[in-house]
Scaffold this active site. Structure first.
Site, PDB file in Angstrom:
ATOM      1  N   CYS A 138      -1.080   6.254   9.905  1.00  0.00           N
ATOM      2  CA  CYS A 138       0.170   5.703  10.395  1.00  0.00           C
ATOM      3  C   CYS A 138      -0.080   4.436  11.220  1.00  0.00           C
ATOM      4  O   CYS A 138      -0.872   4.448  12.154  1.00  0.00           O
ATOM      5  CB  CYS A 138       0.824   6.776  11.257  1.00  0.00           C
ATOM      6  SG  CYS A 138       2.489   6.415  11.694  1.00  0.00           S
TER       7      CYS A 138
ATOM      8  N   SER B 297      11.567   6.495  14.362  1.00  0.00           N
ATOM      9  CA  SER B 297      10.320   6.215  15.074  1.00  0.00           C
ATOM     10  C   SER B 297      10.703   5.860  16.494  1.00  0.00           C
ATOM     11  O   SER B 297      11.112   4.735  16.767  1.00  0.00           O
ATOM     12  CB  SER B 297       9.597   5.027  14.409  1.00  0.00           C
ATOM     13  OG  SER B 297       9.211   5.385  13.116  1.00  0.00           O
ATOM     14  N   LEU B 298      10.588   6.819  17.384  1.00  0.00           N
ATOM     15  CA  LEU B 298      11.111   6.632  18.743  1.00  0.00           C
ATOM     16  C   LEU B 298      10.041   6.034  19.668  1.00  0.00           C
ATOM     17  O   LEU B 298      10.209   4.960  20.219  1.00  0.00           O
ATOM     18  CB  LEU B 298      11.598   7.989  19.274  1.00  0.00           C
ATOM     19  CG  LEU B 298      12.315   7.991  20.609  1.00  0.00           C
ATOM     20  CD1 LEU B 298      13.566   7.132  20.577  1.00  0.00           C
ATOM     21  CD2 LEU B 298      12.664   9.424  21.016  1.00  0.00           C
ATOM     22  N   HIS B 299       8.967   6.767  19.852  1.00  0.00           N
ATOM     23  CA  HIS B 299       7.752   6.317  20.561  1.00  0.00           C
ATOM     24  C   HIS B 299       7.916   6.038  22.057  1.00  0.00           C
ATOM     25  O   HIS B 299       6.922   5.924  22.773  1.00  0.00           O
ATOM     26  CB  HIS B 299       7.121   5.092  19.880  1.00  0.00           C
ATOM     27  CG  HIS B 299       6.904   5.284  18.416  1.00  0.00           C
ATOM     28  ND1 HIS B 299       6.477   6.471  17.864  1.00  0.00           N
ATOM     29  CD2 HIS B 299       7.059   4.442  17.371  1.00  0.00           C
ATOM     30  CE1 HIS B 299       6.392   6.344  16.551  1.00  0.00           C
ATOM     31  NE2 HIS B 299       6.744   5.138  16.223  1.00  0.00           N
TER      32      HIS B 299
ATOM     33  N   GLU C  75       0.818  -1.208   0.000  1.00  0.00           N
ATOM     34  CA  GLU C  75       0.000   0.000   0.000  1.00  0.00           C
ATOM     35  C   GLU C  75       0.856   1.265   0.000  1.00  0.00           C
ATOM     36  O   GLU C  75       1.927   1.303   0.599  1.00  0.00           O
ATOM     37  CB  GLU C  75      -0.922  -0.011   1.239  1.00  0.00           C
ATOM     38  CG  GLU C  75      -1.948  -1.118   1.128  1.00  0.00           C
ATOM     39  CD  GLU C  75      -2.860  -1.243   2.351  1.00  0.00           C
ATOM     40  OE1 GLU C  75      -2.504  -0.754   3.435  1.00  0.00           O
ATOM     41  OE2 GLU C  75      -3.935  -1.846   2.195  1.00  0.00           O
TER      42      GLU C  75
ATOM     43  N   CYS D 209       6.346  -4.394  15.726  1.00  0.00           N
ATOM     44  CA  CYS D 209       5.989  -3.334  16.682  1.00  0.00           C
ATOM     45  C   CYS D 209       4.537  -3.582  17.094  1.00  0.00           C
ATOM     46  O   CYS D 209       3.675  -3.836  16.250  1.00  0.00           O
ATOM     47  CB  CYS D 209       6.141  -1.953  16.051  1.00  0.00           C
ATOM     48  SG  CYS D 209       7.806  -1.624  15.454  1.00  0.00           S
TER      49      CYS D 209
ATOM     50  N   ASN E 147      -3.622   5.882  15.952  1.00  0.00           N
ATOM     51  CA  ASN E 147      -4.792   5.388  15.230  1.00  0.00           C
ATOM     52  C   ASN E 147      -5.137   3.991  15.703  1.00  0.00           C
ATOM     53  O   ASN E 147      -4.255   3.144  15.786  1.00  0.00           O
ATOM     54  CB  ASN E 147      -4.483   5.289  13.730  1.00  0.00           C
ATOM     55  CG  ASN E 147      -3.891   6.557  13.234  1.00  0.00           C
ATOM     56  OD1 ASN E 147      -4.546   7.583  13.220  1.00  0.00           O
ATOM     57  ND2 ASN E 147      -2.628   6.506  12.859  1.00  0.00           N
TER      58      ASN E 147
ATOM     59  N   CYS F 233       1.338  -1.717  15.535  1.00  0.00           N
ATOM     60  CA  CYS F 233       1.300  -1.534  14.078  1.00  0.00           C
ATOM     61  C   CYS F 233       0.631  -2.720  13.385  1.00  0.00           C
ATOM     62  O   CYS F 233       0.977  -3.876  13.637  1.00  0.00           O
ATOM     63  CB  CYS F 233       2.735  -1.375  13.581  1.00  0.00           C
ATOM     64  SG  CYS F 233       2.862  -1.325  11.796  1.00  0.00           S
TER      65      CYS F 233
ATOM     66  N   CYS G 188       6.319  -6.855   7.295  1.00  0.00           N
ATOM     67  CA  CYS G 188       7.454  -6.334   8.074  1.00  0.00           C
ATOM     68  C   CYS G 188       7.834  -7.380   9.112  1.00  0.00           C
ATOM     69  O   CYS G 188       6.977  -8.073   9.653  1.00  0.00           O
ATOM     70  CB  CYS G 188       7.072  -5.028   8.770  1.00  0.00           C
ATOM     71  SG  CYS G 188       8.461  -4.242   9.624  1.00  0.00           S
TER      72      CYS G 188
ATOM     73  N   CYS H  37       3.377   8.612   0.992  1.00  0.00           N
ATOM     74  CA  CYS H  37       3.952   7.683   1.970  1.00  0.00           C
ATOM     75  C   CYS H  37       4.055   6.330   1.274  1.00  0.00           C
ATOM     76  O   CYS H  37       3.041   5.774   0.846  1.00  0.00           O
ATOM     77  CB  CYS H  37       3.039   7.620   3.191  1.00  0.00           C
ATOM     78  SG  CYS H  37       3.539   6.395   4.396  1.00  0.00           S
TER      79      CYS H  37
ATOM     80  N   SER I  26      12.262   6.855   7.164  1.00  0.00           N
ATOM     81  CA  SER I  26      11.905   6.703   8.573  1.00  0.00           C
ATOM     82  C   SER I  26      12.225   5.283   9.026  1.00  0.00           C
ATOM     83  O   SER I  26      11.755   4.315   8.428  1.00  0.00           O
ATOM     84  CB  SER I  26      10.406   6.982   8.744  1.00  0.00           C
ATOM     85  OG  SER I  26      10.041   6.802  10.085  1.00  0.00           O
TER      86      SER I  26
ATOM     87  N   GLY J  93       6.851  -1.874   6.105  1.00  0.00           N
ATOM     88  CA  GLY J  93       8.230  -2.354   6.075  1.00  0.00           C
ATOM     89  C   GLY J  93       9.220  -1.422   6.750  1.00  0.00           C
ATOM     90  O   GLY J  93       8.936  -0.263   7.032  1.00  0.00           O
ATOM     91  N   GLU J  94      10.392  -1.973   7.027  1.00  0.00           N
ATOM     92  CA  GLU J  94      11.503  -1.212   7.607  1.00  0.00           C
ATOM     93  C   GLU J  94      12.491  -0.926   6.468  1.00  0.00           C
ATOM     94  O   GLU J  94      13.184  -1.838   6.000  1.00  0.00           O
ATOM     95  CB  GLU J  94      12.165  -2.032   8.726  1.00  0.00           C
ATOM     96  CG  GLU J  94      13.535  -1.546   9.175  1.00  0.00           C
ATOM     97  CD  GLU J  94      13.603  -0.060   9.521  1.00  0.00           C
ATOM     98  OE1 GLU J  94      12.838   0.390  10.384  1.00  0.00           O
ATOM     99  OE2 GLU J  94      14.426   0.650   8.906  1.00  0.00           O
TER     100      GLU J  94
HETATM  101  S1  SF4 Z   1       5.953   0.371  12.745  1.00  0.00           S
HETATM  102 FE1  SF4 Z   1       7.218   0.152  10.896  1.00  0.00          FE
HETATM  103  S2  SF4 Z   1       8.940  -1.134  11.612  1.00  0.00           S
HETATM  104 FE2  SF4 Z   1       7.319  -1.365  13.154  1.00  0.00          FE
HETATM  105  S3  SF4 Z   1       6.174  -3.207  12.486  1.00  0.00           S
HETATM  106 FE3  SF4 Z   1       5.157  -1.382  11.587  1.00  0.00          FE
HETATM  107  S4  SF4 Z   1       6.039  -1.221   9.523  1.00  0.00           S
HETATM  108 FE4  SF4 Z   1       7.415  -2.530  10.732  1.00  0.00          FE
END
Ligand code: SF4
Length: 348
Positions: free
Chosen positions: A338, A219-221, A93, A117, A295, A120, A113, A106, A196, A164-165
Site C-alpha cells: 500500500c 482512506s482516513l489516516h 501497476e 498524499c 510501508n 504515497c 495521481c 488491487c 477506496s 490514482g484516485e
Molecule cells: S494515497 Fe491514493 S489518493 Fe493519495 S496520492 Fe497515493 S494514489 Fe493518490
C-alpha cells in the site's frame, strides 16, 4: 476512413447502430459485446462465432486499447505485482494479494495521481491520465487468471486501491465496475468490490445517487483536520465535516456500512488522543476500521508504529466496541505494498 474508435469505449447501443448501418443484424452487437466483456477477448480474431467477413469489417472500423502485462514480480510472501503497458506507452501497476481466507486484486484507476498524499509513492508522480474502463478490466482479468492458474485459488475480492484516485475518474471506474459485476460481464459479486477514496465528498454522494454497486472505503489516516491537511492536501477542500456529511448521506441512501483505512505512523497519528479522534469520527456512520502497517517509501520520513503502539491503539478502539482489523504489509520487497506503487524502473 475516419480514425478508428476503441471498440471497448463503444457502447452497446452504438454497436447496434453500427451493425444496422452496415446492413447486418442488431443482435450481432450483443455477440461482440459478449466476446469483449464476458469472454474477455482482446482481438477480433478470437471472435470465432462471427464470420471472417464480419471480423474484417470490425477490424477496419475499430481498434483495441489493451493493458498488456509486461513486467511481473512475485514477493517472498506470494504477492504478485504486474506492470501493465498501455497503448500510448504509459505503465500502471496491479497487485494480487493472497491471504489465508481471501485472494485480492488491487487495481489502478489512473496513471499517476494528482492528490500528492505525502506518504504515497504514486502521489509523488504527476497524474498523466485516467484509465479507460477496458484498461481497468484487463488488470482484473489478468490478476484473476494469475490467482487461478499460478496460485490455485479463485479471486475473491477486488479493491480500487492501486495508483490514482478512483472518484476523479468516476465515469470510467463505474463503467469498469459494471463490466466486472454484471451478468453480461465477469459476474463478480458487488459486495466483493471495494472502491477506496482519499475523500471527494461530492463524488461520494454521487456514488449513492447513482446506486453504484460496490463497497466504499475512505482512506482516513488522521481524524483531525490539521493532521489530515498535513498528509492529504485533498482534506483542505474536503474536510472531515464535509466528509462525515457525505458518508452519512451515502449510508442513508445505500444502507451500506463503510470501511475506514488508517495507516499508523509512529508518533504522528498513533496516540490515545488520535484513537479518540478516530472513534469520534467513526461513530458518525456504521463502519469498520482497517489499521494498516506503514510501508517505507523513498524520500518519506514517516516510520511505522511499533507493535506495542499498534496493539494499544487497536485495543482502545475495540474496547469501545469498534470492529477493527489489523492489516500487515504485503509485497514490501517488490514495492507492491500500500502506497508504494510508482512504476519503479528496477521492476524486472
Ligand atoms: S494515497 Fe491514493 S489518493 Fe493519495 S496520492 Fe497515493 S494514489 Fe493518490
Amino acid at each position: 476512413m475516419a480514425d478508428k474508435r476503441d471498440i471497448r469505449q463503444t457502447g452497446l447501443a452504438d454497436l447496434e447502430t453500427f451493425f444496422l448501418e452496415a446492413g447486418d443484424k442488431k443482435f450481432r452487437a450483443r455477440q461482440v459485446w459478449e466476446w469483449i466483456w464476458k469472454k474477455s477477448a482482446v482481438s477480433f480474431d478470437e471472435m470465432t462465432s462471427l464470420s471472417l467477413e464480419v471480423r474484417r469489417m470490425l477490424d477496419r472500423h475499430f481498434e483495441w486499447h489493451p493493458a498488456i502485462p509486461e513486467i511481473t514480480q512475485q514477493s517472498s510472501d506470494g504477492t504478485v505485482k504486474a506492470g501493465f503497458r498501455l497503448h500510448d506507452g504509459h505503465l500502471v501497476e496491479g497487485v494480487l494479494i493472497p491471504a489465508r481466507d481471501r485472494m485480492t486484486a488491487c487495481v489502478s484507476s489512473q496513471v499517476g495521481c494528482s492528490l500528492t498524499c505525502t506518504f504515497c509513492a504514486t502521489g509523488a508522480m504527476k497524474r498523466m491520465r485516467n484509465l479507460e474502463p477496458g484498461e481497468i478490466y484487463d488488470q482484473v482479468v489478468w490478476l484473476r487468471r494469475q490467482a487461478e492458474e499460478k496460485l490455485g485459488h479463485p479471486l475473491s475480492n477486488i479493491v480500487f486501491m492501486g495508483m490514482g484516485e478512483p472518484l476523479l475518474n468516476y465515469r470510467h471506474v463505474t463503467t469498469a465496475i459494471d463490466h466486472i459485476t454484471s451478468p453480461q460481464g465477469l459476474e463478480m459479486a458487488p459486495r466483493r468490490v471495494t472502491l477506496s477514496t482519499a475523500g471527494v465528498a461530492r463524488m461520494i454522494m454521487k456514488l449513492a445517487d447513482d446506486g453504484v454497486k460496490c463497497n466504499l472505503a475512505l482512506s482516513l489516516h488522521a481524524a483531525d483536520d490539521e493532521k489530515r491537511n498535513a498528509i492529504m492536501p485533498i482534506n483542505e477542500q474536503n474536510n472531515l465535516e464535509a466528509l462525515a456529511a457525505a458518508l452519512q448521506y451515502y449510508h442513508r441512501k445505500t444502507r451500506r456500512g463503510l470501511t475506514f483505512e488508517y495507516i499508523l505512523f509512529a508518533g504522528f497519528n498513533d496516540s490515545r488522543a488520535d484513537a479518540r479522534n478516530l472513534m469520534n469520527f467513526a461513530h458518525k456512520v456504521p463502519c469498520k476500521v482497517n489499521l494498516i502497517e506503514y510501508n517505507p517509501v523513498d524520500g518519506v520520513s514517516f516510520e511505522k508504529s511499533s507493535p506495542e503502539a499498534t496493539l494499544a491503539f487497536s485495543d482502545l478502539l475495540r474496547s469501545r466496541g469498534m470492529q477493527v482489523n489489523l492489516r500487515k504489509s504485503r509485497g514490501k520487497d517488490i514495492d507492491a505494498a500500500c502506497g508504494q506503487l510508482a512504476n519503479k524502473p528496477n521492476v524486472a
